[in-house]
Design an enzyme around this catalytic site. Structure first.
Site, PDB file in Angstrom:
ATOM      1  N   MET A  79       0.817  -1.208   0.000  1.00 14.20           N
ATOM      2  CA  MET A  79       0.000   0.000   0.000  1.00 14.20           C
ATOM      3  C   MET A  79       0.860   1.271   0.000  1.00 14.20           C
ATOM      4  O   MET A  79       0.691   2.148  -0.846  1.00 14.20           O
ATOM      5  CB  MET A  79      -0.922  -0.010   1.219  1.00 14.20           C
ATOM      6  CG  MET A  79      -1.797   1.215   1.368  1.00 14.20           C
ATOM      7  SD  MET A  79      -3.063   0.982   2.642  1.00 14.20           S
ATOM      8  CE  MET A  79      -2.070   0.574   4.088  1.00 14.20           C
TER       9      MET A  79
ATOM     10  N   TYR B 134       8.122  -7.327   6.758  1.00 11.15           N
ATOM     11  CA  TYR B 134       7.295  -8.434   7.250  1.00 11.15           C
ATOM     12  C   TYR B 134       6.288  -7.781   8.189  1.00 11.15           C
ATOM     13  O   TYR B 134       6.639  -7.310   9.262  1.00 11.15           O
ATOM     14  CB  TYR B 134       8.171  -9.437   7.989  1.00 11.15           C
ATOM     15  CG  TYR B 134       7.465 -10.679   8.515  1.00 11.15           C
ATOM     16  CD1 TYR B 134       7.791 -11.932   8.020  1.00 11.15           C
ATOM     17  CD2 TYR B 134       6.506 -10.611   9.520  1.00 11.15           C
ATOM     18  CE1 TYR B 134       7.183 -13.089   8.501  1.00 11.15           C
ATOM     19  CE2 TYR B 134       5.881 -11.746  10.000  1.00 11.15           C
ATOM     20  CZ  TYR B 134       6.231 -12.983   9.497  1.00 11.15           C
ATOM     21  OH  TYR B 134       5.619 -14.123   9.983  1.00 11.15           O
TER      22      TYR B 134
ATOM     23  N   LYS C  66      11.264  -4.722  13.982  1.00 15.13           N
ATOM     24  CA  LYS C  66      11.286  -3.397  13.344  1.00 15.13           C
ATOM     25  C   LYS C  66      12.287  -2.468  14.045  1.00 15.13           C
ATOM     26  O   LYS C  66      12.955  -1.662  13.384  1.00 15.13           O
ATOM     27  CB  LYS C  66       9.889  -2.785  13.350  1.00 15.13           C
ATOM     28  CG  LYS C  66       8.903  -3.479  12.413  1.00 15.13           C
ATOM     29  CD  LYS C  66       9.314  -3.357  10.958  1.00 15.13           C
ATOM     30  CE  LYS C  66       9.114  -1.962  10.415  1.00 15.13           C
ATOM     31  NZ  LYS C  66       9.464  -1.873   8.965  1.00 15.13           N
TER      32      LYS C  66
ATOM     33  N   TYR D  48       7.041  -8.519  16.281  1.00 12.66           N
ATOM     34  CA  TYR D  48       7.044  -7.559  15.177  1.00 12.66           C
ATOM     35  C   TYR D  48       7.756  -6.275  15.579  1.00 12.66           C
ATOM     36  O   TYR D  48       8.623  -5.763  14.859  1.00 12.66           O
ATOM     37  CB  TYR D  48       5.603  -7.268  14.753  1.00 12.66           C
ATOM     38  CG  TYR D  48       5.464  -6.146  13.761  1.00 12.66           C
ATOM     39  CD1 TYR D  48       5.960  -6.260  12.465  1.00 12.66           C
ATOM     40  CD2 TYR D  48       4.820  -4.956  14.114  1.00 12.66           C
ATOM     41  CE1 TYR D  48       5.828  -5.217  11.550  1.00 12.66           C
ATOM     42  CE2 TYR D  48       4.681  -3.919  13.206  1.00 12.66           C
ATOM     43  CZ  TYR D  48       5.191  -4.051  11.932  1.00 12.66           C
ATOM     44  OH  TYR D  48       5.061  -3.021  11.030  1.00 12.66           O
TER      45      TYR D  48
END
Length: 287
Positions: free
Chosen positions: A11, A61, A130, A126
């Site tokens: 996106m 990811y 990151k 996650y």
């Protein structure tokens, strides 16, 4: 300038390529199938072939729940991939703009926006992966990289909360939405525009790229219904206990925007204004 955008099938990557082309920039977008950022040779070859002045890393990811049991793979993409991009940029004298997330913060016991220099404390796999990517980029390319943390992204391409609410408004009488998670609904096109703005500067460091203001998911859903011409009361309030996930969602994900002034740029506009402009684009893409 020449630009290379990784993760261009997603996106934000799609919107970034579109924004840069609209500004007349020389931009190449590469999807995950075209460039695996975890492969050093592939990264070096891509930069050698395209010779970018600026690389924008939108590859990631992003399966927050799956990362809880697949952290090694998430770390490879979110941590090692950005490191390889930063090293290749350093070798070729290119700048790197790397997209990160609010999940680097705990999202707990807070009532005021997180400033850019607040100590990270991720609670999820996650978020940890990151954060590893952020640190790798800033260490490998100090002074030549910018980290953009964003959150609650929605847009015309791909699955997202706003698109889902529009679909549910058309198919259900009522929708239950959590009211105990607070953040900043952010239009991906606004973030793409800010990436383009930032690339034209020499600014480096950490920036928070979210639309101004704040809301809960419940408040966002009601605003989507209202702007779509539907009755907001069809959205019913619930809490996170109704939607238990493997990875805990931050209760508070509001980010501060003070560092934009150091780059000579204003913070992003209010989220309601952005939503008003975004909805026709999302509806058009759905039709």
């Amino acid at each position: 300038m020449r630009w290379l955008v990784t993760g261009a099938g997603g996106m934000l990557g799609h919107d970034t390529v579109h924004e840069l082309r609209g500004r007349g920039e020389d931009v190449t977008g590469v999807t995950r199938a075209a460039l695996d950022i975890t492969e050093p040779a592939a990264v070096q070859r891509a930069l050698s072939d395209h010779r970018p002045d600026v690389v924008v890393n939108c590859a990631a990811y992003t399966a927050v729940d799956a990362a809880e049991t697949d952290e090694d793979r998430a770390l490879l993409v979110n941590g090692e991939g950005p490191r390889q991009l930063a090293r290749a940029c350093a070798a070729r004298g290119a700048r790197l703009i790397h997209v990160s997330t609010d999940y680097v913060f705990s999202g707990e016991a807070r009532t005021s926006p997180y400033p850019e220099d607040h100590p990270p404390a991720p609670r999820t796999a996650y978020g940890r992966t990151k954060l590893a990517g952020e640190r790798a980029v800033l260490a490998e390319l100090p002074g030549g990289s910018a980290v953009l943390r964003t959150a609650w992204l929605y847009g015309a391409h791909g699955r997202n909360f706003v698109r889902t609410m529009l679909e549910l408004e058309a198919t259900r009488d009522t929708v239950d939405v959590v009211d105990d998670q607070r953040g900043q609904p952010t239009w991906s096109a606004d973030v793409a525009a800010r990436i383009a703005d930032l690339g034209a500067t020499a600014a480096s460091g950490v920036f928070h790229a979210t639309n101004a203001g704040e809301a809960t998911w419940y408040e966002l859903a009601r605003e989507v219904f209202r702007q779509a011409g539907a009755a907001p009361d069809r959205v019913r309030r619930t809490d996170s206990r109704a939607f238990v996930r493997p990875a805990p969602r931050p209760a508070y994900s509001v980010l501060g925007h003070d560092r934009w002034r150091t780059a000579g740029l204003a913070p992003l506009r209010d989220w309601r204004s952005a939503l008003h402009e975004a909805l026709p684009h999302i509806r058009k893409e759905r039709s």
